[in-house]
Scaffold this active site. Structure first.
Site, PDB file in Angstrom:
ATOM      1  N   TYR A 178       0.786  -1.139  -0.026  1.00  0.00           N
ATOM      2  CA  TYR A 178       0.060   0.000   0.082  1.00  0.00           C
ATOM      3  C   TYR A 178       0.982   1.080  -0.180  1.00  0.00           C
ATOM      4  O   TYR A 178       2.002   1.184   0.498  1.00  0.00           O
ATOM      5  CB  TYR A 178      -0.973   0.044   1.242  1.00  0.00           C
ATOM      6  CG  TYR A 178      -0.270  -0.122   2.551  1.00  0.00           C
ATOM      7  CD1 TYR A 178      -0.001   0.913   3.256  1.00  0.00           C
ATOM      8  CD2 TYR A 178      -0.098  -1.492   3.073  1.00  0.00           C
ATOM      9  CE1 TYR A 178       0.651   0.671   4.586  1.00  0.00           C
ATOM     10  CE2 TYR A 178       0.538  -1.682   4.222  1.00  0.00           C
ATOM     11  CZ  TYR A 178       0.870  -0.426   5.196  1.00  0.00           C
ATOM     12  OH  TYR A 178       1.386  -0.506   6.313  1.00  0.00           O
ATOM     13  N   ARG A 180       9.434  -7.829  14.491  1.00  0.00           N
ATOM     14  CA  ARG A 180       7.961  -8.357  13.940  1.00  0.00           C
ATOM     15  C   ARG A 180       7.838  -9.363  12.875  1.00  0.00           C
ATOM     16  O   ARG A 180       8.611  -9.028  12.061  1.00  0.00           O
ATOM     17  CB  ARG A 180       7.130  -7.190  13.625  1.00  0.00           C
ATOM     18  CG  ARG A 180       5.506  -7.576  13.660  1.00  0.00           C
ATOM     19  CD  ARG A 180       4.850  -6.263  12.857  1.00  0.00           C
ATOM     20  NE  ARG A 180       3.544  -6.446  13.164  1.00  0.00           N
ATOM     21  CZ  ARG A 180       2.756  -5.977  12.299  1.00  0.00           C
ATOM     22  NH1 ARG A 180       2.913  -4.877  11.392  1.00  0.00           N
ATOM     23  NH2 ARG A 180       1.232  -5.647  12.514  1.00  0.00           N
ATOM     24  N   ASP A 209      -3.399   1.702  16.467  1.00  0.00           N
ATOM     25  CA  ASP A 209      -3.181   1.045  15.546  1.00  0.00           C
ATOM     26  C   ASP A 209      -3.091   2.370  14.406  1.00  0.00           C
ATOM     27  O   ASP A 209      -3.018   2.029  13.439  1.00  0.00           O
ATOM     28  CB  ASP A 209      -4.176  -0.052  14.991  1.00  0.00           C
ATOM     29  CG  ASP A 209      -3.823  -0.442  13.829  1.00  0.00           C
ATOM     30  OD1 ASP A 209      -2.574  -0.906  13.389  1.00  0.00           O
ATOM     31  OD2 ASP A 209      -4.895  -0.850  13.000  1.00  0.00           O
TER      32      ASP A 209
HETATM   33  O1  LIG Z   1      -1.375  -2.202  11.398  1.00  0.00           O
HETATM   34  C1  LIG Z   1      -1.521  -3.221  11.639  1.00  0.00           C
HETATM   35  O2  LIG Z   1      -1.303  -3.829  12.791  1.00  0.00           O
HETATM   36  C2  LIG Z   1      -2.108  -3.936  10.557  1.00  0.00           C
HETATM   37  C3  LIG Z   1      -2.176  -3.958   9.382  1.00  0.00           C
HETATM   38  C4  LIG Z   1      -1.053  -3.327   8.644  1.00  0.00           C
HETATM   39  C5  LIG Z   1       0.280  -3.754   9.149  1.00  0.00           C
HETATM   40  O3  LIG Z   1       0.599  -4.725   9.981  1.00  0.00           O
HETATM   41  C6  LIG Z   1       1.516  -3.411   8.236  1.00  0.00           C
HETATM   42  O4  LIG Z   1       1.484  -2.642   7.201  1.00  0.00           O
HETATM   43  O5  LIG Z   1       2.641  -3.911   8.722  1.00  0.00           O
HETATM   44  C7  LIG Z   1      -2.961  -4.640   8.279  1.00  0.00           C
HETATM   45  O6  LIG Z   1      -3.686  -5.655   8.698  1.00  0.00           O
HETATM   46  O7  LIG Z   1      -2.983  -4.271   7.238  1.00  0.00           O
END
Ligand SMILES: O=C(O)/C=C(\CC(=O)C(=O)O)C(=O)O
Length: 293
Positions: A49, A124, A248
């Site tokens: 994205y 992560r 978030d």
């Molecule tokens: O923000 C969150 O925890 C969840 C996200 C985005 C994400 O994890 C990331 O882009 O690293 C999602 O479900 O799109």
């Protein structure tokens, strides 16, 4: 949907309401992100994205408006394994932010030590196919064995792969933090199959923590998130010493259902109804994990 002339998406509201709930002094928003600013910190070529800028200034203004004192900034997938935007956020926080990095598993001990000095306290592992191209479990375990002392691993997965992930999770040699409780189907209720499987995971080790986060992502009903509250409040009560909470913000990929950050904060007293639970969720637990030193 709010998209600018460069096709960059905004997934957060510019007019969050002031919550009714007042967090206790020292409250930590333990799950948030920064995007860019892109001119200084370009997005990854593999990003799934392309967001508008949501940098530290905006994050800290929101923190203050919501009544929080600290942030844990989690490296978002749009920045790949270049943690500079997250490190910049931490550096600009006057000690009020720490972070979770995403790393190439081949990272050296020297680079890990630099991340520690920059305020990172964990890494992560993201298993969501819509966000990352691959999630190599053997390499993840290798780097998990080489982390600086006191670090943990944050894992993001959806409920349908929890059983498949169990041997991997069992093998991680440091504490685990599970993002958004592994995305259970909250419409099943507190005793549904997803929550039972998640409780079994929590019962398997005393050092697994979870984020009681994202009613906006997890609630099919939407605001005021009654289904999320019904499913999650018992979990927070039963595992009070292992629960974390976060906004978030800036809500990656939520551009079609942008949540009100004040409304999210007002979910807190419904999943943690006593002052004691709120203190653990918002202060004691995140401070143990992120500001132990
Ligand atoms: O923000 C969150 O925890 C969840 C996200 C985005 C994400 O994890 C990331 O882009 O690293 C999602 O479900 O799109």
């Amino acid at each position: 949907m709010s998209t600018d002339e460069f096709g960059r998406v905004r997934s957060w509201t510019l007019e969050p309401t002031k919550p009714r709930f007042v967090p206790p002094p020292g409250a930590v928003d333990a799950h948030c992100h920064v995007f860019g600013p892109m001119a200084d910190f370009p997005f990854s070529a593999k990003a799934k994205y392309l967001p508008q800028d949501a940098g530290p200034d905006q994050l800290f203004a929101l923190r203050d408006m919501l009544g929080f004192e600290r942030n844990v900034i989690v490296q978002a997938s749009c920045h790949g394994t270049d943690n500079s935007a997250t490190l910049n956020g931490i550096a600009r926080s006057n000690g009020k932010a720490r972070g979770v990095a995403v790393v190439d598993p081949a990272i050296s001990e020297t680079e890990l030590a630099l991340l520690h000095a920059g305020g990172m306290r964990g890494i992560r592992f993201n298993f969501l196919k819509r966000l990352v191209d691959d999630a190599p479990k053997d390499k993840f375990l290798d780097v998990a064995r080489r982390l600086p002392a006191g670090w943990h691993v944050v894992v993001y997965f959806e409920a349908d792969i929890l059983e498949e992930l169990r041997p991997f999770l069992d093998a991680v040699p440091v504490p685990l933090v599970i993002d958004h409780m592994g995305r259970p189907d909250v419409s099943q209720g507190p005793d549904g199959a997803d929550m039972r499987a998640f409780r079994a995971l929590l019962d398997s080790r005393p050092d697994i923590w979870f984020k009681a986060t994202c009613p906006d992502r997890l609630s099919p009903q939407g605001e005021p998130y009654d289904d999320f509250v019904a499913a999650v409040a018992p979990l927070v009560a039963d595992y009070a010493d292992r629960a974390l909470w976060g906004t978030d913000w800036p809500h990656p990929n939520m551009e079609h259902r942008i949540p009100d950050d004040g409304g999210l904060v007002d979910v807190i007293p419904r999943i943690a109804p006593t002052a004691e639970l709120q203190q653990k969720l918002l202060v004691d637990n995140p401070m143990r994990l992120y500001w132990a030193d």
